[in-house]
Design an enzyme around this catalytic site. Structure first.
Site, PDB file in Angstrom:
ATOM      1  N   ARG A 121       4.351   8.147 -19.482  1.00 62.01           N
ATOM      2  CA  ARG A 121       4.997   6.876 -19.112  1.00 62.01           C
ATOM      3  C   ARG A 121       5.710   6.227 -20.301  1.00 62.01           C
ATOM      4  NH1 ARG A 121       1.171   3.679 -15.045  1.00 62.01           N
ATOM      5  NH2 ARG A 121       3.110   2.501 -14.797  1.00 62.01           N
ATOM      6  N   GLN A 167       4.001  -6.080 -17.160  1.00 58.55           N
ATOM      7  CA  GLN A 167       3.279  -5.462 -18.282  1.00 58.55           C
ATOM      8  C   GLN A 167       4.021  -5.698 -19.584  1.00 58.55           C
ATOM      9  OE1 GLN A 167       2.572  -1.364 -17.210  1.00 58.55           O
ATOM     10  NE2 GLN A 167       1.169  -1.922 -15.551  1.00 58.55           N
ATOM     11  N   ASP A 312       4.419  -2.342  -6.156  1.00 64.06           N
ATOM     12  CA  ASP A 312       3.316  -1.407  -5.890  1.00 64.06           C
ATOM     13  C   ASP A 312       3.143  -1.116  -4.400  1.00 64.06           C
ATOM     14  OD1 ASP A 312       2.828  -1.251  -8.575  1.00 64.06           O
ATOM     15  OD2 ASP A 312       1.212  -2.728  -8.568  1.00 64.06           O
ATOM     16  N   ARG A 343       7.193   7.890  -7.790  1.00 65.07           N
ATOM     17  CA  ARG A 343       6.839   7.544  -6.403  1.00 65.07           C
ATOM     18  C   ARG A 343       8.020   7.690  -5.442  1.00 65.07           C
ATOM     19  NH1 ARG A 343       2.712   2.523  -7.832  1.00 65.07           N
ATOM     20  NH2 ARG A 343       0.938   3.888  -8.288  1.00 65.07           N
ATOM     21  N   ARG A 385      -1.859   5.303  -5.141  1.00 66.16           N
ATOM     22  CA  ARG A 385      -1.070   4.626  -4.094  1.00 66.16           C
ATOM     23  C   ARG A 385      -0.373   5.628  -3.159  1.00 66.16           C
ATOM     24  NH1 ARG A 385      -2.333  -0.364  -5.140  1.00 66.16           N
ATOM     25  NH2 ARG A 385      -2.242  -1.137  -7.280  1.00 66.16           N
TER      26      ARG A 385
END
Ligand code: S3P
Length: 428
Positions: A121, A167, A312, A343, A385
């Site tokens: 990441r 974040q 999310d 995702r 998720r």
């Protein structure tokens, strides 16, 4: 071992969901650097938040965990101790990025690293502004974990953030607690504001003016007890399940409805969802009960400033879109590519296995809904998720499905499958 999910005709009943992940992390981190004890109720005992507890214990913070509460015995802004070993952040982006902000201002060297997903990441987004503040921080190949942070004196900055990320915002503000002079961050769009609310509660001088947030470094933070509301990101799975399955009626009690997190309610309502907010209450963080009933959903457009308010929830929203009549377009969601998995690619691939018509785009997906979906063997990419979204999708499919690596739900929702089963039982 994979988990078999059978179709459901309807889901009915009342449930609660585990505590909010973002608030649970912050309660431990901010409690650790406050003066006095922080009693946290409703804490999320998910693997990500346990990673946060473990990192602070390694820096000498005494944290007591029981069934009823978590108690953080704060050491004050200048009381953290040099860790004897690597700080392991597991799968948690929030632990990694927020912790860096705190570590940047410490008089000791630390190294932090996480699992295979964390090591992919992007950390350049925090390294760059923290360096601008004077931090001595080095990453592998420049901007990847592991990260090593050495002692440095920090100065406040005015920083225009290239991405709407809570974040990133929180990491800079936390470094700002240890800096000389004030720190201002400007967001391209409002992201979740739990950091601002909690720091204000702890006595910090933090002003929000639209998307510009300014922190004046405090002398101390005063501990405050935290009641963590249920996580709307976890509630989202059962909101979508209740909407897409016929004859369903689910009440989810005690859900956090901070306006920076309720984009999922706005998007589902735009698709024709019947969701009621009951017993609105709350103090630092607003809370209510959500009642959802089966609805005929139709396609919608999702993009712009809405994206950070439901980032999310986009995987499970894609499931709703696959069942809805008509086309749903998700755009401006490039950030989804750098979550626990990519995702956009993951949801496009997995929804396609059911026969759904889904196209991946550069910054989102185009989903032409309304086809009968069929069960399949789903991959979760070790992403909690994706696993939970495909489990909800499986309920609406013809035939059985399987979810590989179902254990990954423990990152944010350890009891997900049990709660799902409890709603089926109410139906028998
Ligand atoms: C979080 C912020 C979001 C979100 C993540 C939790 C937080 O990430 O996706 O699950 O607690 O601040 P970004 O800041 O990367 O958008």
């Amino acid at each position: 071992m994979s988990h078999i999910v059978t179709p459901a005709s309807s889901l009915r009943g009342a449930i609660t969901v585990p505590g909010d992940k973002s608030i649970s992390h912050r309660a431990v981190m901010f409690g650790a650097i406050a003066e006095g004890d922080t009693h946290i109720t409703g804490f999320l005992m998910g693997e990500d938040c346990l990673s946060t507890i473990s990192c602070f214990r390694k820096m000498g913070v005494d944290i007591t965990v029981s069934d009823q509460e978590v108690i953080v015995h704060g050491v004050g802004l200048h009381g953290l101790k040099a860790p004897a070993e690597l700080l392991y952040t597991g799968n948690s982006g929030t632990t990694t990025r927020l912790l860096c902000g705190i570590l940047a201002g410490q008089p000791f060297t630390s190294t932090l690293n996480g699992d295979a997903s964390i090591q992919k990441r992007p950390m350049g987004r925090i390294i760059q502004p923290l360096r601008q503040m004077g931090a001595d921080i080095e990453g592998r190949e420049g901007n990847l974990c592991p990260l090593t942070i050495k002692p440095a004196s920090l100065k406040g900055v005015r920083y225009e953030m290239p991405v709407a990320s809570a974040q990133l915002k929180s990491s800079i503000l936390l470094a700002g607690l240890f800096a000389d002079g004030k720190t201002t961050v400007i967001e391209p769009a409002a992201s979740r504001d739990h950091t601002e609310r909690m720091l204000r509660g702890l006595g910090a001088d933090i002003q929000s003016n639209g998307t510009e947030i300014t922190l004046v470094p405090p002398l101390t933070l005063r501990a405050m007890d935290v009641i963590v509301p249920g996580d709307i990101s976890s509630a989202a799975y059962f909101l979508v399940a209740g909407l897409i399955l016929p004859d369903s009626d689910i009440t989810i009690r005690n859900v956090g409805v901070n306006p920076t997190r309720t984009g999922i309610l706005d998007a589902l309502e735009a698709m024709g969802a019947d969701i009621e907010r009951l017993n609105e209450r709350g103090d630092v963080e607003p809370v209510c009960d959500l009642r959802v009933r089966s609805s005929r959903l139709h396609g919608t457009e999702i993009g712009g400033d809405l994206i950070p308010r439901l980032i999310d929830e986009l995987p499970v929203l894609a499931v709703a879109a696959a069942v809805a009549e008509g086309t749903t377009t998700i755009r401006d969601a490039q950030e989804l590519k750098v979550k626990e998995s990519n995702r956009i690619a993951a949801m496009t691939a997995e929804l396609s296995r059911t026969g759904a018509d889904v196209q991946e785009t550069d910054d989102g997906m185009v989903i032409c809904g309304g086809k009968q979906l069929h069960g399949a063997d789903f991959t979760s990419y070790a992403d909690h998720r994706v696993a939970m979204s495909m489990a909800i999708c499986a309920l609406a499919c013809e035939g059985n499905s399987s979810i590989d690596d179902p254990a990954c739900v423990a990152i944010s929702y350890p009891t997900f499958f049990e709660t799902l089963d409890s709603l089926r039982r109410t139906n028998l």
